[in-house]
Motif scaffolding. Sequence first.
Motif, PDB file in Angstrom:
ATOM      1  N   THR A   1       0.859  -1.136  -0.046  1.00 32.15           N
ATOM      2  CA  THR A   1       0.060  -0.110   0.099  1.00 32.15           C
ATOM      3  C   THR A   1       0.931   1.199  -0.054  1.00 32.15           C
ATOM      4  N   ILE A   2       0.443   2.316  -0.593  1.00 34.15           N
ATOM      5  CA  ILE A   2       1.249   3.418  -0.466  1.00 34.15           C
ATOM      6  C   ILE A   2       0.212   4.715  -0.032  1.00 34.15           C
ATOM      7  N   ASN A   3       0.676   5.454   0.830  1.00 33.77           N
ATOM      8  CA  ASN A   3      -0.086   6.754   1.032  1.00 33.77           C
ATOM      9  C   ASN A   3       0.256   7.972   0.349  1.00 33.77           C
ATOM     10  N   VAL A   4      -0.484   8.906  -0.107  1.00 34.59           N
ATOM     11  CA  VAL A   4      -0.419   9.816  -0.820  1.00 34.59           C
ATOM     12  C   VAL A   4       0.262  11.036   0.209  1.00 34.59           C
ATOM     13  N   PRO A   5       1.551  11.399   0.198  1.00 38.35           N
ATOM     14  CA  PRO A   5       1.963  12.256   1.299  1.00 38.35           C
ATOM     15  C   PRO A   5       1.383  13.579   1.340  1.00 38.35           C
ATOM     16  N   GLU A   6       1.271  14.226   2.457  1.00 45.09           N
ATOM     17  CA  GLU A   6       0.775  15.450   2.808  1.00 45.09           C
ATOM     18  C   GLU A   6       1.783  16.690   2.195  1.00 45.09           C
ATOM     19  N   LYS A   7       1.304  17.665   1.675  1.00 41.72           N
ATOM     20  CA  LYS A   7       2.264  18.624   1.065  1.00 41.72           C
ATOM     21  C   LYS A   7       2.905  19.412   2.395  1.00 41.72           C
ATOM     22  N   LEU A   8       4.010  19.823   2.034  1.00 41.98           N
ATOM     23  CA  LEU A   8       4.569  20.640   3.372  1.00 41.98           C
ATOM     24  C   LEU A   8       4.681  22.135   2.846  1.00 41.98           C
ATOM     25  N   ASN A   9       4.563  22.970   3.927  1.00 44.35           N
ATOM     26  CA  ASN A   9       4.792  24.426   3.655  1.00 44.35           C
ATOM     27  C   ASN A   9       6.316  24.484   3.651  1.00 44.35           C
ATOM     28  N   ILE A  10       6.786  24.765   2.508  1.00 47.38           N
ATOM     29  CA  ILE A  10       8.102  25.002   2.482  1.00 47.38           C
ATOM     30  C   ILE A  10       8.873  26.169   3.340  1.00 47.38           C
ATOM     31  N   LEU A  11       8.002  27.371   3.681  1.00 45.89           N
ATOM     32  CA  LEU A  11       8.584  28.586   4.426  1.00 45.89           C
ATOM     33  C   LEU A  11       8.700  27.935   5.724  1.00 45.89           C
ATOM     34  N   GLY A  12       7.944  27.222   6.222  1.00 47.05           N
ATOM     35  CA  GLY A  12       7.991  26.308   7.535  1.00 47.05           C
ATOM     36  C   GLY A  12       9.240  25.473   7.508  1.00 47.05           C
ATOM     37  N   LEU A  13       9.285  24.813   6.711  1.00 44.57           N
ATOM     38  CA  LEU A  13      10.763  23.794   6.720  1.00 44.57           C
ATOM     39  C   LEU A  13      11.991  24.704   6.636  1.00 44.57           C
ATOM     40  N   MET A  14      11.869  26.122   5.744  1.00 40.12           N
ATOM     41  CA  MET A  14      12.926  26.854   5.702  1.00 40.12           C
ATOM     42  C   MET A  14      13.327  27.413   7.119  1.00 40.12           C
ATOM     43  N   LYS A  15      12.281  27.844   7.820  1.00 42.31           N
ATOM     44  CA  LYS A  15      12.793  28.327   9.267  1.00 42.31           C
ATOM     45  C   LYS A  15      13.141  27.193  10.149  1.00 42.31           C
ATOM     46  N   THR A  16      12.978  25.956  10.003  1.00 42.98           N
ATOM     47  CA  THR A  16      13.308  24.854  10.803  1.00 42.98           C
ATOM     48  C   THR A  16      14.771  24.480  10.574  1.00 42.98           C
ATOM     49  N   ALA A  17      15.221  24.383   9.360  1.00 45.00           N
ATOM     50  CA  ALA A  17      16.520  23.794   8.925  1.00 45.00           C
ATOM     51  C   ALA A  17      16.906  24.438   7.768  1.00 45.00           C
ATOM     52  N   PRO A  18      17.294  26.000   7.715  1.00 42.85           N
ATOM     53  CA  PRO A  18      17.657  26.511   6.380  1.00 42.85           C
ATOM     54  C   PRO A  18      19.036  25.827   5.865  1.00 42.85           C
ATOM     55  N   LEU A  19      20.193  25.306   6.524  1.00 40.07           N
ATOM     56  CA  LEU A  19      20.837  24.784   5.854  1.00 40.07           C
ATOM     57  C   LEU A  19      20.450  23.691   5.030  1.00 40.07           C
ATOM     58  N   GLY A  20      19.574  22.841   5.656  1.00 43.10           N
ATOM     59  CA  GLY A  20      19.149  21.677   4.938  1.00 43.10           C
ATOM     60  C   GLY A  20      18.489  21.806   3.945  1.00 43.10           C
ATOM     61  N   VAL A  21      17.537  23.009   3.941  1.00 45.38           N
ATOM     62  CA  VAL A  21      16.876  23.539   2.867  1.00 45.38           C
ATOM     63  C   VAL A  21      17.804  24.068   1.592  1.00 45.38           C
ATOM     64  N   THR A  22      18.874  24.788   1.691  1.00 47.43           N
ATOM     65  CA  THR A  22      19.825  25.113   1.187  1.00 47.43           C
ATOM     66  C   THR A  22      20.488  23.949   0.268  1.00 47.43           C
ATOM     67  N   GLY A  23      20.935  23.097   1.028  1.00 43.83           N
ATOM     68  CA  GLY A  23      21.816  22.154   0.649  1.00 43.83           C
ATOM     69  C   GLY A  23      21.022  21.115  -0.197  1.00 43.83           C
ATOM     70  N   VAL A  24      19.588  20.565  -0.043  1.00 47.25           N
ATOM     71  CA  VAL A  24      19.145  19.652  -0.941  1.00 47.25           C
ATOM     72  C   VAL A  24      18.725  20.517  -2.141  1.00 47.25           C
TER      73      VAL A  24
END
Length: 427
Positions: A185-208
């Motif tokens: 089975t596969i679940n459709v992933p929920e969409k992520l608010n990218i701005l929230g992710l940038m606030k949490t891990a700015p270096l991670g966002v930059t790197g990926v």
Amino acid sequence: MLKQTLFPIWSLLFGIAILTMASALQSSLIGIRASIESFNTTATGLIMSAYYLGFIIGSLLVPNWVKNVGHIRVFAAVASLASITILMQSVVVNPWFWMLMRMGTGLCYAGLFIVTESWLNDIATNKTRGRLFSIYIIEIWASQTLGQFLLNLSPPSGYGLFILTSVLISLALVPLLLVRTPSPTINVPEKLNILGLMKTAPLGVTGVTIAGVTSGALLGLGALYAKSIGMNIAEISLFIGASYVGGMMLQWPIGKLSDRQDRRVTILWVSIVGAISAFIVPLGGSLNSQVLMMIGMFAVGAFTFPMYSLASSHMNDQLRPEQILSASSGMILLNGVGGMIGPLAAAALMDTIRFDALFWFVAALNASVAMVALYRINYQPAMVIEDQGDQIPVALTVSSVATAEMLTEADSSTPHDEKSHEVEIKL
């Protein structure tokens, strides 16, 4: 336990190897043939970027298709379409048509990897998943390397390599469809608010994101660069293959080092070495030394391709377990957007400046990651090493399904009680 897991899925692993081999062959073939057909560099960049656009679209659409009709039907459908798109490129030689077909290929490969990786996750247990995916990732890197050497089997100016790619994709269908395994089975992933992710891990966002830009530029235009400076097909396959070998050989030791120190420090020095390494290739060209150019490509791959794994692992360190699945969707989106931008931006620079600008571009991108890493090291105290999760090795073609599962698995033993970061999830 691992042998008992591997034996029933040998045909699945074989099929994945054939698919990634075909993908690597196709990527270099398109770049070389575009040069033979006198497509300008910008047109070639658009063609290569279209793959990532298709991959992003496929990552969003395919989970719903699987939910509606099942894994086997979706896999058969997208594999058949992928086989058709590469054949059509040998029939209609037009940059706009190739762009459309390349986008279709990206969509199909998103489907192929989502189906096969979710199948692997369904078979794996918590005790075997880490080792199983390690084998899977090494297999992907090895297959991508071997795919480059298939360029030598037929002249890229003819139909042979297009037909071979189509045959390989079709061949991958046979063992996978014969595996007697209950459909997962596969679940459709929920969409992520990218701005929230940038606030949490700015270096991670930059790197990926930068990892997507650099790999898109290098793998999309590396063969075109090699062809433009007069390399023959055998030399081009060695040139591009050297980057894959570098990425494959250094990913594990770099990852293990990042587990033993502040991961941001590892990202900092890897990006600095990656920036310096990028100048070795044009230096080898100016000295008319192909050996130096091969060494340069090995070094570029060794210190550029592991960035996605490092950045995603750093991001994982900042998240709670329940946030990881949705965060991985955001990482794949950012990496895909980067992959789409990379060939376009590099092609524009190669057109307006000179062909060596491809490697200047890669050097500048790695330097930008180093600057962000240095800022974050000075801005935020280091995390306690014991609170970091294990580094996650990720291949260049791994989809969001595998990434999410590996991140979740690695995070299951990591204490997150003291973390209070929030990531907003939106449908």
